[in-house]
Design a protein around this motif. Structure first.
Motif, short mmCIF file in Angstrom:
data_model
loop_
_atom_site.label_atom_id
_atom_site.label_comp_id
_atom_site.label_asym_id
_atom_site.label_seq_id
_atom_site.Cartn_x
_atom_site.Cartn_y
_atom_site.Cartn_z
N ALA A 16 21.91 26.47 101.06
CA ALA A 16 22.64 25.29 101.53
C ALA A 16 22.04 24.78 102.83
O ALA A 16 21.93 23.57 103.04
CB ALA A 16 24.11 25.64 101.71
N ALA A 17 21.65 25.70 103.71
CA ALA A 17 21.05 25.29 104.99
C ALA A 17 19.74 24.54 104.78
O ALA A 17 19.50 23.50 105.41
CB ALA A 17 20.82 26.52 105.86
N GLN A 18 18.89 25.04 103.88
CA GLN A 18 17.62 24.37 103.59
C GLN A 18 17.86 22.98 102.99
O GLN A 18 17.17 22.01 103.33
CB GLN A 18 16.80 25.22 102.64
CG GLN A 18 16.23 26.50 103.26
CD GLN A 18 15.63 27.44 102.24
OE1 GLN A 18 16.01 27.43 101.06
NE2 GLN A 18 14.67 28.24 102.68
N ALA A 19 18.83 22.90 102.10
CA ALA A 19 19.15 21.60 101.48
C ALA A 19 19.62 20.60 102.52
O ALA A 19 19.26 19.42 102.47
CB ALA A 19 20.21 21.79 100.40
N ARG A 65 32.64 20.75 97.01
CA ARG A 65 34.10 20.68 96.90
C ARG A 65 34.78 21.68 97.85
O ARG A 65 35.67 22.44 97.45
CB ARG A 65 34.55 20.90 95.45
CG ARG A 65 34.02 19.83 94.50
CD ARG A 65 34.63 19.92 93.10
NE ARG A 65 34.27 18.76 92.29
CZ ARG A 65 33.27 18.75 91.40
NH1 ARG A 65 32.56 19.85 91.20
NH2 ARG A 65 33.01 17.67 90.70
N ILE A 66 34.31 21.66 99.09
CA ILE A 66 34.91 22.48 100.14
C ILE A 66 35.16 21.59 101.35
O ILE A 66 34.66 20.48 101.45
CB ILE A 66 33.99 23.67 100.54
CG1 ILE A 66 32.65 23.16 101.09
CG2 ILE A 66 33.80 24.63 99.37
CD1 ILE A 66 31.76 24.25 101.66
N GLU A 67 35.93 22.11 102.30
CA GLU A 67 36.14 21.40 103.56
C GLU A 67 34.84 21.42 104.36
O GLU A 67 34.09 22.41 104.33
CB GLU A 67 37.26 22.06 104.37
CG GLU A 67 38.64 21.92 103.74
CD GLU A 67 39.12 20.48 103.73
OE1 GLU A 67 38.84 19.75 104.71
OE2 GLU A 67 39.77 20.09 102.74
N ALA A 68 34.59 20.37 105.11
CA ALA A 68 33.36 20.29 105.90
C ALA A 68 33.26 21.45 106.88
O ALA A 68 32.15 21.92 107.20
CB ALA A 68 33.30 18.96 106.63
N SER A 69 34.40 21.93 107.35
CA SER A 69 34.40 23.04 108.31
C SER A 69 33.88 24.34 107.69
O SER A 69 33.54 25.28 108.42
CB SER A 69 35.81 23.26 108.87
OG SER A 69 36.72 23.57 107.81
N ARG A 70 33.81 24.41 106.37
CA ARG A 70 33.39 25.63 105.70
C ARG A 70 31.90 25.63 105.32
O ARG A 70 31.40 26.60 104.76
CB ARG A 70 34.23 25.86 104.43
CG ARG A 70 35.69 26.17 104.72
CD ARG A 70 36.49 26.35 103.43
NE ARG A 70 35.92 27.40 102.59
CZ ARG A 70 36.14 28.69 102.74
NH1 ARG A 70 36.90 29.12 103.73
NH2 ARG A 70 35.59 29.58 101.91
N VAL A 71 31.20 24.54 105.63
CA VAL A 71 29.79 24.45 105.26
C VAL A 71 28.98 25.57 105.90
O VAL A 71 28.08 26.15 105.27
CB VAL A 71 29.22 23.06 105.66
CG1 VAL A 71 27.70 23.06 105.61
CG2 VAL A 71 29.76 22.00 104.70
N THR A 72 29.29 25.92 107.15
CA THR A 72 28.57 26.99 107.84
C THR A 72 28.64 28.31 107.05
O THR A 72 27.68 29.09 107.03
CB THR A 72 29.14 27.20 109.25
OG1 THR A 72 29.09 25.96 109.95
CG2 THR A 72 28.33 28.23 110.02
N LEU A 73 29.77 28.53 106.40
CA LEU A 73 29.96 29.79 105.68
C LEU A 73 29.05 29.89 104.46
O LEU A 73 28.63 30.99 104.08
CB LEU A 73 31.42 29.94 105.25
CG LEU A 73 32.46 29.98 106.38
CD1 LEU A 73 33.86 30.08 105.80
CD2 LEU A 73 32.19 31.16 107.31
N ILE A 74 28.72 28.75 103.84
CA ILE A 74 27.88 28.80 102.64
C ILE A 74 26.41 28.55 102.97
O ILE A 74 25.55 28.61 102.09
CB ILE A 74 28.36 27.80 101.57
CG1 ILE A 74 28.11 26.34 102.00
CG2 ILE A 74 29.82 28.03 101.19
CD1 ILE A 74 28.23 25.33 100.87
N ALA A 75 26.11 28.28 104.25
CA ALA A 75 24.74 27.92 104.64
C ALA A 75 23.68 28.91 104.17
O ALA A 75 22.61 28.50 103.71
CB ALA A 75 24.67 27.73 106.16
N PRO A 76 23.92 30.24 104.25
CA PRO A 76 22.86 31.18 103.83
C PRO A 76 22.74 31.34 102.32
O PRO A 76 21.78 31.96 101.85
CB PRO A 76 23.32 32.51 104.46
CG PRO A 76 24.49 32.20 105.32
CD PRO A 76 25.07 30.94 104.81
N GLU A 77 23.68 30.80 101.57
CA GLU A 77 23.72 31.05 100.13
C GLU A 77 22.87 30.04 99.36
O GLU A 77 22.72 28.89 99.77
CB GLU A 77 25.17 30.97 99.62
CG GLU A 77 26.11 31.97 100.29
CD GLU A 77 27.56 31.75 99.87
OE1 GLU A 77 27.82 30.86 99.02
OE2 GLU A 77 28.43 32.46 100.41
#
Length: 280
Positions: free
Chosen positions: A7-10, A39-51
């Motif tokens: 997600a971070a690379q994207a 389909r998540i809150e913007a505040s949760r993007v950091t949590l999926i960044a490494p995935e």
């Protein structure tokens, strides 16, 4: 999944693409659109960044970034825009609710009202917000655009004010009856010769009839000033949003129409934003 991006690379790639397309604040848009795709809150993007991004999310994200790169507004891609603490459904059929219009809301709520008329209701954000804040009030919203009336009706239902909101297709006062102690409007006030200077997001993707009168930008105020006295209760208020250079001209129109206690409200940036007046 071979070849998958995290997600971070994207987001990094999307940010670079949007920056190259001249999009303002590309990193913010890349983040918000990734949240929407996932389909998540913007505040949760950091949590999926490494995935690694799942293929369906990556595909949705690619479509969203491609559209944003050609300057489709983020609100249209999300299908909604926040205004005065509420989320409103929006589309290319209506003007996007803007933060500066909240000045009109604040001025309207400064005194009580029972019956409100919103001229050129668009998304319904002004009418719905006022009815949401003033729980015993009723209101009428009118717009020349049938599509805008449908959008406003949907937002009235969304925010549960539809029993107190009447939405009608009307050319300004044409299908309006009765009197109101509050009349509000954010009319088209951009002069035709100013249209080329607007951002692509606004110029291409928002309805022209909600932006300009096709003339000097004062046409709507002339129509409102000429008729508003017939629809205001004694002591009733009229509040209109204006462009930052139009205060003197609109105030003069209201004075010629016999309105009194005319004053100008400035927005948070110190620009003239709302002209207020009262009937005699």
């Amino acid at each position: 999944m071979t070849g998958a991006q995290t997600a971070a690379q994207a987001m990094v790639a999307a940010t670079a693409r949007l920056r190259a397309a001249g999009v303002p604040d590309p990193a913010r848009d890349a983040r918000v659109l990734l949240a929407h795709a996932a389909r998540i809150e913007a505040s949760r993007v950091t949590l999926i960044a490494p995935e690694d991004l799942e293929s369906d999310i990556a595909e949705r994200y690619e479509q969203l970034i491609a559209l944003r790169a050609i300057r489709v507004p983020v609100s249209h891609l999300l299908g909604e825009r926040e205004f005065y603490g509420r989320r409103f459904k929006v589309s290319g059929d209506v003007l996007d609710p803007r933060p500066e219009t909240e000045c009109l809301i604040e001025a309207a709520l400064a005194a009580p009202f029972q019956r409100v008329l919103d001229l050129g209701t668009g998304s319904g954000c002004i009418l719905v917000t006022l009815l949401g804040e003033q729980r015993d009030a009723t209101g009428l919203g009118v717009d020349l655009s049938e599509a805008a009336c449908l959008q406003a009706s949907a937002n009235a239902v969304l925010h549960r004010v539809e029993p107190r909101a009447d939405i009608r297709q009307s050319d300004w006062f044409q299908n309006v009856d009765g009197q109101f102690d509050l009349i509000v409007s954010n009319p088209p006030y951009i002069a035709l010769n100013e249209m080329p200077g607007l951002s692509a997001e606004v110029r291409i993707h928002e309805p022209e009839m909600a932006l300009t009168d096709g003339g000097d930008g004062l046409g709507a105020y002339r129509r409102i000033a000429a008729n508003v006295g017939h629809y205001l209760t004694p002591g009733g208020r009229v509040l209109v949003e204006i462009g930052p250079t139009q205060a003197a001209a609109v105030a003069a129109l209201f004075e010629l129409a016999g309105l009194r206690q005319i004053r100008v409200v400035q927005d948070l940036d110190g620009r003239d934003r709302v002209v207020c007046a009262q009937s005699a």
